[in-house]
Design a protein around this motif. Structure first.
Motif, PDB file in Angstrom:
ATOM      1  N   GLY A 247      21.697  51.616  30.104  1.00  0.00           N
ATOM      2  CA  GLY A 247      20.555  51.560  31.003  1.00  0.00           C
ATOM      3  C   GLY A 247      19.359  52.324  30.471  1.00  0.00           C
ATOM      4  O   GLY A 247      18.213  51.855  30.567  1.00  0.00           O
ATOM      5  N   LEU A 248      19.596  53.500  29.904  1.00  0.00           N
ATOM      6  CA  LEU A 248      18.489  54.295  29.361  1.00  0.00           C
ATOM      7  C   LEU A 248      17.870  53.620  28.139  1.00  0.00           C
ATOM      8  O   LEU A 248      16.640  53.668  27.952  1.00  0.00           O
ATOM      9  N   ARG A 249      18.688  52.986  27.317  1.00  0.00           N
ATOM     10  CA  ARG A 249      18.111  52.228  26.200  1.00  0.00           C
ATOM     11  C   ARG A 249      17.248  51.078  26.725  1.00  0.00           C
ATOM     12  O   ARG A 249      16.196  50.763  26.152  1.00  0.00           O
ATOM     13  N   ASN A 250      17.681  50.461  27.828  1.00  0.00           N
ATOM     14  CA  ASN A 250      16.870  49.398  28.427  1.00  0.00           C
ATOM     15  C   ASN A 250      15.545  49.937  28.964  1.00  0.00           C
ATOM     16  O   ASN A 250      14.510  49.269  28.882  1.00  0.00           O
ATOM     17  N   VAL A 251      15.578  51.144  29.528  1.00  0.00           N
ATOM     18  CA  VAL A 251      14.331  51.765  29.990  1.00  0.00           C
ATOM     19  C   VAL A 251      13.395  51.992  28.808  1.00  0.00           C
ATOM     20  O   VAL A 251      12.178  51.781  28.902  1.00  0.00           O
ATOM     21  N   MET A 252      13.956  52.391  27.684  1.00  0.00           N
ATOM     22  CA  MET A 252      13.124  52.581  26.490  1.00  0.00           C
ATOM     23  C   MET A 252      12.563  51.255  25.998  1.00  0.00           C
ATOM     24  O   MET A 252      11.429  51.197  25.501  1.00  0.00           O
ATOM     25  N   ARG A 253      13.318  50.177  26.140  1.00  0.00           N
ATOM     26  CA  ARG A 253      12.769  48.853  25.791  1.00  0.00           C
ATOM     27  C   ARG A 253      11.628  48.498  26.735  1.00  0.00           C
ATOM     28  O   ARG A 253      10.589  47.985  26.306  1.00  0.00           O
ATOM     29  N   TRP A 254      11.829  48.758  28.023  1.00  0.00           N
ATOM     30  CA  TRP A 254      10.752  48.526  28.990  1.00  0.00           C
ATOM     31  C   TRP A 254       9.504  49.317  28.618  1.00  0.00           C
ATOM     32  O   TRP A 254       8.371  48.823  28.742  1.00  0.00           O
ATOM     33  N   GLY A 255       9.689  50.539  28.153  1.00  0.00           N
ATOM     34  CA  GLY A 255       8.578  51.427  27.833  1.00  0.00           C
ATOM     35  C   GLY A 255       7.995  51.229  26.452  1.00  0.00           C
ATOM     36  O   GLY A 255       7.092  51.973  26.057  1.00  0.00           O
ATOM     37  N   GLY A 256       8.501  50.263  25.686  1.00  0.00           N
ATOM     38  CA  GLY A 256       7.959  50.010  24.358  1.00  0.00           C
ATOM     39  C   GLY A 256       8.467  50.947  23.285  1.00  0.00           C
ATOM     40  O   GLY A 256       7.881  51.028  22.196  1.00  0.00           O
ATOM     41  N   MET A 257       9.593  51.622  23.555  1.00  0.00           N
ATOM     42  CA  MET A 257      10.143  52.566  22.581  1.00  0.00           C
ATOM     43  C   MET A 257      11.204  51.950  21.685  1.00  0.00           C
ATOM     44  O   MET A 257      11.508  52.475  20.617  1.00  0.00           O
ATOM     45  N   LEU A 258      11.812  50.864  22.142  1.00  0.00           N
ATOM     46  CA  LEU A 258      12.843  50.165  21.368  1.00  0.00           C
ATOM     47  C   LEU A 258      12.577  48.673  21.422  1.00  0.00           C
ATOM     48  O   LEU A 258      12.038  48.153  22.409  1.00  0.00           O
ATOM     49  N   GLY A 259      13.001  47.974  20.379  1.00  0.00           N
ATOM     50  CA  GLY A 259      12.918  46.527  20.371  1.00  0.00           C
ATOM     51  C   GLY A 259      14.238  45.920  20.822  1.00  0.00           C
ATOM     52  O   GLY A 259      15.167  46.608  21.221  1.00  0.00           O
ATOM     53  N   GLY A 260      14.316  44.614  20.738  1.00  0.00           N
ATOM     54  CA  GLY A 260      15.549  43.913  21.056  1.00  0.00           C
ATOM     55  C   GLY A 260      15.654  43.501  22.506  1.00  0.00           C
ATOM     56  O   GLY A 260      14.832  43.878  23.352  1.00  0.00           O
ATOM     57  N   GLU A 261      16.701  42.736  22.802  1.00  0.00           N
ATOM     58  CA  GLU A 261      16.944  42.242  24.142  1.00  0.00           C
ATOM     59  C   GLU A 261      17.549  43.319  25.034  1.00  0.00           C
ATOM     60  O   GLU A 261      18.208  44.246  24.544  1.00  0.00           O
ATOM     61  N   MET A 262      17.324  43.189  26.335  1.00  0.00           N
ATOM     62  CA  MET A 262      17.951  44.093  27.292  1.00  0.00           C
ATOM     63  C   MET A 262      19.476  43.966  27.216  1.00  0.00           C
ATOM     64  O   MET A 262      20.011  42.858  27.121  1.00  0.00           O
ATOM     65  N   GLU A 263      20.157  45.096  27.262  1.00  0.00           N
ATOM     66  CA  GLU A 263      21.617  45.092  27.208  1.00  0.00           C
ATOM     67  C   GLU A 263      22.202  44.822  28.590  1.00  0.00           C
ATOM     68  O   GLU A 263      21.679  45.312  29.596  1.00  0.00           O
ATOM     69  N   PRO A 264      23.279  44.066  28.664  1.00  0.00           N
ATOM     70  CA  PRO A 264      23.944  43.888  29.959  1.00  0.00           C
ATOM     71  C   PRO A 264      24.586  45.192  30.409  1.00  0.00           C
ATOM     72  O   PRO A 264      25.055  45.982  29.582  1.00  0.00           O
ATOM     73  N   ILE A 265      24.573  45.442  31.721  1.00  0.00           N
ATOM     74  CA  ILE A 265      25.231  46.627  32.279  1.00  0.00           C
ATOM     75  C   ILE A 265      26.636  46.209  32.706  1.00  0.00           C
ATOM     76  O   ILE A 265      26.806  45.401  33.619  1.00  0.00           O
ATOM     77  N   THR A 266      27.624  46.737  32.031  1.00  0.00           N
ATOM     78  CA  THR A 266      29.010  46.348  32.287  1.00  0.00           C
ATOM     79  C   THR A 266      29.841  47.571  32.658  1.00  0.00           C
ATOM     80  O   THR A 266      29.437  48.711  32.435  1.00  0.00           O
ATOM     81  N   GLY A 267      31.013  47.324  33.237  1.00  0.00           N
ATOM     82  CA  GLY A 267      31.967  48.391  33.534  1.00  0.00           C
ATOM     83  C   GLY A 267      31.758  49.085  34.861  1.00  0.00           C
ATOM     84  O   GLY A 267      32.553  49.950  35.240  1.00  0.00           O
ATOM     85  N   ILE A 268      30.658  48.760  35.584  1.00  0.00           N
ATOM     86  CA  ILE A 268      30.389  49.363  36.890  1.00  0.00           C
ATOM     87  C   ILE A 268      29.981  48.276  37.882  1.00  0.00           C
ATOM     88  O   ILE A 268      29.568  47.180  37.474  1.00  0.00           O
ATOM     89  N   LYS A 269      30.075  48.585  39.168  1.00  0.00           N
ATOM     90  CA  LYS A 269      29.568  47.687  40.196  1.00  0.00           C
ATOM     91  C   LYS A 269      28.062  47.855  40.318  1.00  0.00           C
ATOM     92  O   LYS A 269      27.555  48.976  40.320  1.00  0.00           O
ATOM     93  N   VAL A 270      27.353  46.736  40.437  1.00  0.00           N
ATOM     94  CA  VAL A 270      25.926  46.756  40.713  1.00  0.00           C
ATOM     95  C   VAL A 270      25.700  45.953  41.987  1.00  0.00           C
ATOM     96  O   VAL A 270      26.094  44.789  42.067  1.00  0.00           O
TER      97      VAL A 270
END
Length: 365
Positions: A247-270
């Motif tokens: 999730g934090l890596r996805n936030v960094m993607r949102w913020g322009g800090m990392l490239g690539g596709e958003m990672e799926p959030i697995t292993g927990i209930k959403v």
């Protein structure tokens, strides 16, 4: 970007380590916060991540350790500033609070009010003063901020989204609150976990939640900030830790800090009920009893649904408590032994209050 926090100084393409002075002990020695600064080779935002302000909440420490790696820095645009242990005294002694401050450490960040001198009251503690200094560091450097907490064993791993308050009649503050609120919603969506607001405004102030880390940073500094609750407090589960790291890596993607596709959030209930929610403690038992929970974290509930059964020590039923709200189960408090008035469950219920609003009248008087 040149950046120094305590004894840690950022270096492009590297991870720097240091300490930030916290509190001097009366018999010698001091407490210091561990500081990690990971800086990419390219310029970008500054993402602050903290954990461990409550000494019984440990999952966030592992999240930071797993998130910040040399492989991440190779791909990073901007800078991560991380403090894995905001409350070293509490962490050492396995207590929610520090032994040099009697109250909740997550109610000590600035509140926006002018200080008042009262000879019959103690001035701000050494810990409160230290957090005031740290707040200024965040205010002066952060682009966005996450504070990592834990709820209870088996609870959802989720986001608490603070309400944003502004001074009545301050149009610029209102516009800033609206802009920050939008960014907070975008951050929460990028993180990909269940989201709920904190208490309604009056209780929010009464509980001093406006002085929590993320609330102070959001309201006083105008920086988007969120509180992540990571389920199991003492011994973190790998699934929860990994979901937060993703999730934090996805936030960094949102913020322009990392490239690539958003990672799926697995292993927990959403959970998404389709309407905004805030938390409420429910199923308050009417007598001393042993509680049998009838709903699990993540379960949807409607008005009238059974939540818990009360039993005596011999197992005989003392009655069932039903839900007064539509929503979903966030967590069940630790343990099954309850006294009259104790809440046996935490729900996220429909929230009809605005996410931004004015400070209560006379708040700054």
């Amino acid at each position: 970007m040149a950046l120094t926090i305590g004894t840690a100084t950022a270096k492009r393409g590297e991870i720097a380590y240091g300490e930030y002075f916290l509190v001097q002990h009366p018999v010698g020695g001091a407490d210091a916060l561990p500081v990690i600064i990971a800086q990419g080779k390219e310029d970008g935002p500054v993402f602050w991540i903290t954990a461990g302000i409550h000494g019984i909440e440990h999952a966030g420490i592992q999240v930071i350790h797993k998130l910040i790696t040399s492989e991440l820095v190779e791909k990073l645009h901007g800078t991560i500033v991380a403090i894995p242990a905001l409350n070293p005294a509490g962490l050492r002694t396995l207590n929610r609070q520090a032994y040099y401050h009697a109250g909740d450490p997550n109610r000590l960040f600035p509140d926006g009010r002018a200080p008042k001198t009262d000879p019959d009251k103690a001035p701000p503690s050494a810990l409160e003063q230290a957090y005031g200094r740290l707040f200024e560091e965040i205010k002066n450097t952060a682009s966005f901020y996450f504070d990592l907490h834990c709820m209870s064993n088996g609870s959802l791993s989720f986001i608490f989204r603070d309400r944003i308050l502004y001074r009545k009649g301050d149009e610029s503050a209102r516009k800033r609150a609206e802009e920050v609120s939008i960014k907070m919603d975008e951050m929460a969506q990028a993180y990909g976990h269940t989201v709920t607001a904190d208490f309604a405004v009056e209780k929010y102030i009464n509980e001093k939640l406006h002085r929590a880390t993320t609330a102070a940073v959001t309201m006083l500094a105008g920086i988007p900030a969120l509180t992540a609750e990571l389920s199991s407090p003492y011994t973190p589960t790998p699934e929860v830790v990994n979901a937060s790291v993703a999730g934090l890596r996805n936030v960094m993607r949102w913020g322009g800090m990392l490239g690539g596709e958003m990672e799926p959030i697995t292993g927990i209930k959403v959970v998404d009920p389709g309407f905004p929610t805030h938390r409420r403690s429910v199923a308050r038992v009417t007598q001393s009893c042993v509680v049998h929970h009838l709903k699990e974290p993540g379960d949807f509930v409607k008005v009238g649904d059974p939540l818990v059964e009360m039993r005596d020590a011999w197992g005989r039923s003392l009655g069932v408590l039903n839900s007064e709200y539509d929503g979903f189960v966030i967590s069940r408090p630790t343990g099954i032994l309850y006294y009259p008035g104790d809440a046996a469950m935490l729900l996220a219920i429909r929230d009809e209050e605005p996410r931004i609003g004015e400070y209560p009248e006379k708040y700054f008087d």
